[in-house]
Design an enzyme around this catalytic site. Structure first.
Site, PDB file in Angstrom:
ATOM      1  N   ARG A  69       0.781  -1.138   0.170  1.00  0.00           N
ATOM      2  CA  ARG A  69      -0.103   0.037   0.079  1.00  0.00           C
ATOM      3  C   ARG A  69       0.946   1.291   0.188  1.00  0.00           C
ATOM      4  NH1 ARG A  69      -4.066  -0.312   4.655  1.00  0.00           N
ATOM      5  NH2 ARG A  69      -4.656   1.547   4.004  1.00  0.00           N
ATOM      6  N   VAL A 103      -4.976   6.859   5.840  1.00  0.00           N
ATOM      7  CA  VAL A 103      -3.820   7.132   6.093  1.00  0.00           C
ATOM      8  C   VAL A 103      -2.675   7.170   5.292  1.00  0.00           C
ATOM      9  CG1 VAL A 103      -4.358   5.381   7.927  1.00  0.00           C
ATOM     10  CG2 VAL A 103      -3.838   4.459   5.778  1.00  0.00           C
ATOM     11  N   HIS A 119      -6.907   7.834  11.963  1.00  0.00           N
ATOM     12  CA  HIS A 119      -6.644   6.497  12.017  1.00  0.00           C
ATOM     13  C   HIS A 119      -5.091   6.212  11.632  1.00  0.00           C
ATOM     14  CE1 HIS A 119     -10.974   4.963  10.749  1.00  0.00           C
ATOM     15  NE2 HIS A 119     -10.689   5.383  11.869  1.00  0.00           N
ATOM     16  N   CYS A 130       9.303  -0.331  22.866  1.00  0.00           N
ATOM     17  CA  CYS A 130       9.775   1.017  23.590  1.00  0.00           C
ATOM     18  C   CYS A 130       8.850   1.950  23.467  1.00  0.00           C
ATOM     19  CB  CYS A 130      11.318   1.394  23.112  1.00  0.00           C
ATOM     20  SG  CYS A 130      11.637   2.101  21.710  1.00  0.00           S
ATOM     21  N   GLY A 191     -16.532  11.109   0.537  1.00  0.00           N
ATOM     22  CA  GLY A 191     -15.919  10.027   0.132  1.00  0.00           C
ATOM     23  C   GLY A 191     -15.736   8.826   1.175  1.00  0.00           C
ATOM     24  N   THR A 192     -16.505   8.726   2.167  1.00  0.00           N
ATOM     25  CA  THR A 192     -16.543   7.680   3.269  1.00  0.00           C
ATOM     26  C   THR A 192     -17.937   6.980   3.226  1.00  0.00           C
ATOM     27  OG1 THR A 192     -16.297   7.235   5.470  1.00  0.00           O
ATOM     28  CG2 THR A 192     -17.191   9.246   5.195  1.00  0.00           C
ATOM     29  N   ASN A 217     -20.518  12.193  -2.044  1.00  0.00           N
ATOM     30  CA  ASN A 217     -20.347  10.651  -2.266  1.00  0.00           C
ATOM     31  C   ASN A 217     -20.678  10.226  -3.614  1.00  0.00           C
ATOM     32  OD1 ASN A 217     -20.096   7.748  -2.051  1.00  0.00           O
ATOM     33  ND2 ASN A 217     -19.638   8.202   0.056  1.00  0.00           N
TER      34      ASN A 217
HETATM   35  C1  BV8 Z   1     -12.704   0.814  18.151  1.00  0.00           C
HETATM   36  C2  BV8 Z   1      -6.696   1.008   9.471  1.00  0.00           C
HETATM   37  C3  BV8 Z   1     -12.786   0.765  20.484  1.00  0.00           C
HETATM   38  C4  BV8 Z   1      -5.766   1.759   8.740  1.00  0.00           C
HETATM   39  C5  BV8 Z   1      -9.163   1.201   9.471  1.00  0.00           C
HETATM   40  C6  BV8 Z   1     -20.348   0.068  16.255  1.00  0.00           C
HETATM   41  C7  BV8 Z   1     -21.053  -0.775  15.675  1.00  0.00           C
HETATM   42  C8  BV8 Z   1     -20.133  -1.896  15.047  1.00  0.00           C
HETATM   43  C9  BV8 Z   1     -18.757  -2.043  15.185  1.00  0.00           C
HETATM   44  C10 BV8 Z   1     -18.378  -1.007  15.842  1.00  0.00           C
HETATM   45  C11 BV8 Z   1     -19.080  -0.247  16.379  1.00  0.00           C
HETATM   46  N1  BV8 Z   1     -17.996   0.737  17.095  1.00  0.00           N
HETATM   47  C12 BV8 Z   1     -16.673   0.357  16.776  1.00  0.00           C
HETATM   48  C13 BV8 Z   1     -16.819  -0.930  16.090  1.00  0.00           C
HETATM   49  C14 BV8 Z   1     -15.764  -1.699  15.611  1.00  0.00           C
HETATM   50  C15 BV8 Z   1     -15.178  -1.308  14.524  1.00  0.00           C
HETATM   51  C16 BV8 Z   1     -15.997  -0.872  13.312  1.00  0.00           C
HETATM   52  O1  BV8 Z   1     -16.407   0.177  12.995  1.00  0.00           O
HETATM   53  N2  BV8 Z   1     -16.388  -1.784  12.739  1.00  0.00           N
HETATM   54  C17 BV8 Z   1     -17.520  -1.647  11.654  1.00  0.00           C
HETATM   55  C18 BV8 Z   1     -16.731  -1.875  10.025  1.00  0.00           C
HETATM   56  C19 BV8 Z   1     -18.402  -2.647  11.867  1.00  0.00           C
HETATM   57  N3  BV8 Z   1     -14.445  -0.002  14.998  1.00  0.00           N
HETATM   58  C20 BV8 Z   1     -13.062  -0.363  15.256  1.00  0.00           C
HETATM   59  O2  BV8 Z   1     -12.617  -1.297  15.540  1.00  0.00           O
HETATM   60  C21 BV8 Z   1     -12.494   1.228  15.774  1.00  0.00           C
HETATM   61  N4  BV8 Z   1     -11.961   1.171  16.943  1.00  0.00           N
HETATM   62  O3  BV8 Z   1     -13.822   0.993  18.225  1.00  0.00           O
HETATM   63  O4  BV8 Z   1     -11.992   0.943  19.279  1.00  0.00           O
HETATM   64  C22 BV8 Z   1     -11.731   0.830  21.575  1.00  0.00           C
HETATM   65  C23 BV8 Z   1     -11.964   1.526  22.369  1.00  0.00           C
HETATM   66  C24 BV8 Z   1     -11.061   1.925  23.503  1.00  0.00           C
HETATM   67  C25 BV8 Z   1      -9.877   0.957  23.659  1.00  0.00           C
HETATM   68  C26 BV8 Z   1      -9.917   0.155  22.720  1.00  0.00           C
HETATM   69  C27 BV8 Z   1     -10.906   0.020  21.833  1.00  0.00           C
HETATM   70  C28 BV8 Z   1     -11.054   1.292  15.119  1.00  0.00           C
HETATM   71  C29 BV8 Z   1     -11.487   1.502  13.436  1.00  0.00           C
HETATM   72  C30 BV8 Z   1     -10.317   1.751  12.597  1.00  0.00           C
HETATM   73  C31 BV8 Z   1     -10.241   0.688  11.798  1.00  0.00           C
HETATM   74  N5  BV8 Z   1      -8.953   0.999  10.895  1.00  0.00           N
HETATM   75  N6  BV8 Z   1      -7.883   1.314   8.823  1.00  0.00           N
HETATM   76  C32 BV8 Z   1      -5.665   1.191   7.153  1.00  0.00           C
HETATM   77  O5  BV8 Z   1      -4.915   0.039   6.953  1.00  0.00           O
HETATM   78  O6  BV8 Z   1      -5.999   1.974   6.626  1.00  0.00           O
HETATM   79  S1  BV8 Z   1     -10.671   1.229   8.762  1.00  0.00           S
HETATM   80  C33 BV8 Z   1     -10.604   1.523   7.270  1.00  0.00           C
HETATM   81  O7  BV8 Z   1     -11.980   2.115   7.181  1.00  0.00           O
HETATM   82  C34 BV8 Z   1     -10.136   2.505   6.523  1.00  0.00           C
HETATM   83  O8  BV8 Z   1      -8.617   2.731   6.897  1.00  0.00           O
HETATM   84  C35 BV8 Z   1     -10.737   4.005   6.633  1.00  0.00           C
HETATM   85  O9  BV8 Z   1      -9.953   4.724   7.452  1.00  0.00           O
HETATM   86  C36 BV8 Z   1     -12.033   3.135   7.304  1.00  0.00           C
HETATM   87  C37 BV8 Z   1     -13.496   3.921   6.482  1.00  0.00           C
HETATM   88  O10 BV8 Z   1     -13.250   3.627   5.159  1.00  0.00           O
HETATM   89  P1  BV8 Z   1     -13.729   4.481   4.132  1.00  0.00           P
HETATM   90  O11 BV8 Z   1     -12.608   5.483   4.387  1.00  0.00           O
HETATM   91  O12 BV8 Z   1     -15.289   5.236   4.332  1.00  0.00           O
HETATM   92  O13 BV8 Z   1     -13.427   3.737   2.759  1.00  0.00           O
HETATM   93  P2  BV8 Z   1     -14.589   2.931   2.085  1.00  0.00           P
HETATM   94  O14 BV8 Z   1     -13.831   2.069   1.139  1.00  0.00           O
HETATM   95  O15 BV8 Z   1     -15.406   2.201   3.098  1.00  0.00           O
HETATM   96  O16 BV8 Z   1     -15.480   3.880   1.418  1.00  0.00           O
HETATM   97  C38 BV8 Z   1     -15.345   4.498   0.521  1.00  0.00           C
HETATM   98  C39 BV8 Z   1     -16.591   5.593   0.015  1.00  0.00           C
HETATM   99  O17 BV8 Z   1     -15.977   6.639  -1.036  1.00  0.00           O
HETATM  100  C40 BV8 Z   1     -17.570   4.580  -0.617  1.00  0.00           C
HETATM  101  O18 BV8 Z   1     -18.688   5.357   0.030  1.00  0.00           O
HETATM  102  C41 BV8 Z   1     -17.452   5.458  -2.130  1.00  0.00           C
HETATM  103  O19 BV8 Z   1     -19.123   5.213  -2.499  1.00  0.00           O
HETATM  104  C42 BV8 Z   1     -16.970   6.439  -2.008  1.00  0.00           C
HETATM  105  N7  BV8 Z   1     -16.358   6.746  -3.119  1.00  0.00           N
HETATM  106  C43 BV8 Z   1     -15.478   6.129  -4.041  1.00  0.00           C
HETATM  107  N8  BV8 Z   1     -14.957   6.992  -5.025  1.00  0.00           N
HETATM  108  C44 BV8 Z   1     -15.288   8.359  -4.552  1.00  0.00           C
HETATM  109  C45 BV8 Z   1     -16.047   8.281  -3.584  1.00  0.00           C
HETATM  110  N9  BV8 Z   1     -16.726   9.317  -3.101  1.00  0.00           N
HETATM  111  C46 BV8 Z   1     -16.597  10.672  -3.901  1.00  0.00           C
HETATM  112  N10 BV8 Z   1     -15.630  10.669  -4.947  1.00  0.00           N
HETATM  113  C47 BV8 Z   1     -15.225   9.648  -5.132  1.00  0.00           C
HETATM  114  N11 BV8 Z   1     -14.290   9.436  -6.674  1.00  0.00           N
HETATM  115 ZN    ZN Z   2      11.952   0.436  20.235  1.00  0.00          ZN
END
Ligand code: BV8
Ligand code: ZN
Length: 244
Positions: A69, A103, A119, A130, A191-192, A217
């Protein structure tokens, strides 16, 4: 007045604008999204690549994926959507806070300064032994990456500085993102897919606090019915017109 003109009017009357961006804003730079067509999660499971458990099980696999990536992003350029946000930030009469789930670092490369990377960043490395954190922009990385404390070869490991599923968001950044959502006049969501929490929760937070919420979007999201304006189309086309 159509939705676009209405949104333009809200933005140009606003003193404070907050923006939440997702992978869609970088799609037109050639960076795959997660959930869309050709998205990363179509062929791979997040459980295998973007969780602390996956990293503990198979750090080489996880690092290969992040290294790939990094190479994709390194050969990409910010697009007109990123640039429009960077130019908007330069305006004297409006305060802009950019909250990104991305990211990839493209907002910074486009010239934005006020960025909250909720993120983390693929250009940051963190030592699990460390706690040291540093930037490394080399592509490809020498794997496994090593820390000066020697982690990487034995006990501790060096990991990507991103937030994985099941991990909390950075404590130095998340409260500022919440505050931006709570205090802005206009909240622009770009775009999310708005399914990953707590990031997507910023949308109802802004709405309840009284902001006009506008979504840009190419398709509808679970939040579309709850926002004040939906601008359907590509962000690289809509943002320059909207923020001009
Ligand atoms: C946490 C890592 C607790 C880096 C990513 C409630 C219900 C159910 C589950 C949960 C909940 N609350 C929390 C959860 C769990 C989970 C979660 O949300 N799960 C979901 C999926 C069910 N969340 C977590 O685990 C979070 N942490 O809750 O911690 C906690 C608290 C204290 C102590 C300990 C723990 C952490 C979430 C972080 C996950 N990390 N990535 C990496 O490698 O990238 S997530 C991943 O999704 C991506 O990195 C990104 O950041 C994130 C969101 O995705 P999008 O950016 O929206 O991308 P996606 O492809 O989905 O959508 C693209 C959009 O663009 C589309 O809509 C499309 O139509 C549109 N599009 C496309 N082209 C265009 C466009 N729009 C405009 N123009 C265009 N040209
Ligand atoms: Zn170290």
């Amino acid at each position: 007045m159509n939705a676009f003109e209405q949104a333009r009017e809200w933005i140009h009357a606003a003193g404070k604008v907050a923006v939440l961006t997702g992978a869609g804003i970088s799609a037109e730079s050639g960076i795959p999204t997660f959930r869309g067509p050709g998205g990363l999660w179509r062929e791979r499971r997040p459980e295998d690549l973007a969780t602390p458990q996956a990293f503990a099980r198979d750090p080489d696999l996880v690092w290969q994926w992040y290294d790939w990536r990094r190479s994709v992003v390194a050969s990409a350029e910010p697009n007109a959507g990123h640039r429009a946000l960077a130019e908007f930030e330069q305006r004297k009469n409006v305060a802009l806070t950019l909250v990104t789930q991305n990211v990839d670092g493209l907002h910074r490369r486009a010239g934005s300064h006020s960025i909250l990377e909720i993120h983390g960043s693929i250009w940051t490395l963190r030592c699990t032994a460390c706690g040291r954190e540093w930037r490394d922009e080399s592509v490809p990385l020498a794997l496994p990456p090593l820390c000066i404390c020697n982690a990487g070869l034995g006990s501790g490991q060096v990991r990507p500085g991103v937030v994985w599923f099941g991990e909390g968001l950075p404590a130095d950044v998340w409260p500022s993102a919440e505050n931006a959502a709570k205090t802005c006049d206009v909240f622009l969501v770009v775009g999310t897919s708005a399914v990953v929490y707590p990031a997507a929760g910023l949308i109802p937070i802004a709405k309840h606090a009284g902001a006009r919420v506008v979504e840009v979007n190419v398709e509808a999201t679970p939040m579309s019915a709850r926002v004040d304006g939906v601008l359907q189309g590509r962000s690289a086309e809509i943002l320059p017109e909207l923020l001009r």
